[in-house]
Design a protein around this motif. Structure first.
Motif, PDB file in Angstrom:
ATOM      1  N   LEU A   2       0.846  -1.192   0.000  1.00 44.35           N
ATOM      2  CA  LEU A   2       0.000   0.000   0.000  1.00 44.35           C
ATOM      3  C   LEU A   2       0.884   1.246   0.000  1.00 44.35           C
ATOM      4  O   LEU A   2       1.744   1.400   0.864  1.00 44.35           O
ATOM      5  CB  LEU A   2      -0.905   0.008   1.235  1.00 44.35           C
ATOM      6  N   ILE A   3       0.658   2.099  -0.990  1.00 49.93           N
ATOM      7  CA  ILE A   3       1.338   3.392  -1.033  1.00 49.93           C
ATOM      8  C   ILE A   3       0.278   4.470  -0.886  1.00 49.93           C
ATOM      9  O   ILE A   3      -0.697   4.507  -1.643  1.00 49.93           O
ATOM     10  CB  ILE A   3       2.140   3.591  -2.333  1.00 49.93           C
ATOM     11  N   GLU A   4       0.480   5.331   0.107  1.00 54.08           N
ATOM     12  CA  GLU A   4      -0.456   6.413   0.374  1.00 54.08           C
ATOM     13  C   GLU A   4       0.239   7.742   0.126  1.00 54.08           C
ATOM     14  O   GLU A   4       1.403   7.915   0.489  1.00 54.08           O
ATOM     15  CB  GLU A   4      -0.942   6.339   1.817  1.00 54.08           C
ATOM     16  N   VAL A   5      -0.492   8.660  -0.495  1.00 52.61           N
ATOM     17  CA  VAL A   5       0.033   9.991  -0.781  1.00 52.61           C
ATOM     18  C   VAL A   5      -0.782  11.001   0.009  1.00 52.61           C
ATOM     19  O   VAL A   5      -2.015  11.022  -0.085  1.00 52.61           O
ATOM     20  CB  VAL A   5      -0.043  10.314  -2.292  1.00 52.61           C
ATOM     21  N   VAL A   6      -0.097  11.813   0.809  1.00 57.17           N
ATOM     22  CA  VAL A   6      -0.774  12.863   1.577  1.00 57.17           C
ATOM     23  C   VAL A   6      -1.183  13.957   0.601  1.00 57.17           C
ATOM     24  O   VAL A   6      -0.355  14.500  -0.131  1.00 57.17           O
ATOM     25  CB  VAL A   6       0.141  13.435   2.675  1.00 57.17           C
ATOM     26  N   SER A   7      -2.486  14.246   0.583  1.00 57.34           N
ATOM     27  CA  SER A   7      -3.013  15.187  -0.394  1.00 57.34           C
ATOM     28  C   SER A   7      -3.825  16.293   0.276  1.00 57.34           C
ATOM     29  O   SER A   7      -4.640  16.031   1.152  1.00 57.34           O
ATOM     30  CB  SER A   7      -3.908  14.442  -1.391  1.00 57.34           C
ATOM     31  N   ALA A   8      -3.574  17.509  -0.158  1.00 55.73           N
ATOM     32  CA  ALA A   8      -4.347  18.649   0.313  1.00 55.73           C
ATOM     33  C   ALA A   8      -5.511  18.939  -0.634  1.00 55.73           C
ATOM     34  O   ALA A   8      -6.249  19.885  -0.436  1.00 55.73           O
ATOM     35  CB  ALA A   8      -3.451  19.878   0.430  1.00 55.73           C
ATOM     36  N   GLY A   9      -5.653  18.126  -1.680  1.00 55.30           N
ATOM     37  CA  GLY A   9      -6.760  18.278  -2.618  1.00 55.30           C
ATOM     38  C   GLY A   9      -6.287  18.482  -4.043  1.00 55.30           C
ATOM     39  O   GLY A   9      -5.086  18.590  -4.304  1.00 55.30           O
ATOM     40  N   PRO A  10      -7.237  18.540  -4.977  1.00 51.50           N
ATOM     41  CA  PRO A  10      -6.889  18.624  -6.400  1.00 51.50           C
ATOM     42  C   PRO A  10      -6.172  19.913  -6.799  1.00 51.50           C
ATOM     43  O   PRO A  10      -5.498  19.951  -7.813  1.00 51.50           O
ATOM     44  CB  PRO A  10      -8.236  18.506  -7.113  1.00 51.50           C
TER      45      PRO A  10
END
Length: 94
Positions: A2-10
């Protein structure tokens, strides 16, 4: 894996670059599952990990990159972790 990317949104260009990078690496490794960790939705978990960088990358729940890595660095780290998953150390006594 599992690879997760921290995202603040599009609207976050760094986040989008990180997601694109992970998708490029995942093309070589079909066992990769990708998820976005939206800062607002995952705030408590990210706080526990002490991780507040947009575009940070977690692999199997561990923060591996707090800033955007190069394609080569991410690919090498994924390959290394997969080797360890597929060939764990022999724990038997001789």
């Amino acid at each position: 894996m599992l690879i997760e990317v921290v995202s603040a949104g599009p609207g976050c260009s760094i986040c989008q670059k990180a997601i694109k990078l992970v998708k490029q690496v995942a093309e070589e490794f079909p066992q990769i599952v990708i998820q976005e960790l939206h800062v607002v939705d995952q705030f408590e978990r990210l706080q526990e990990l002490n991780l507040f960088s947009a575009g940070a990358i977690l692999i199997n729940g561990k923060a591996e990159f707090v800033t955007l890595p190069t394609f080569t660095k991410l690919r090498e780290r994924v390959a290394e972790l997969l080797r360890h998953e597929n060939h764990p150390q022999d724990q038997r006594s001789h």
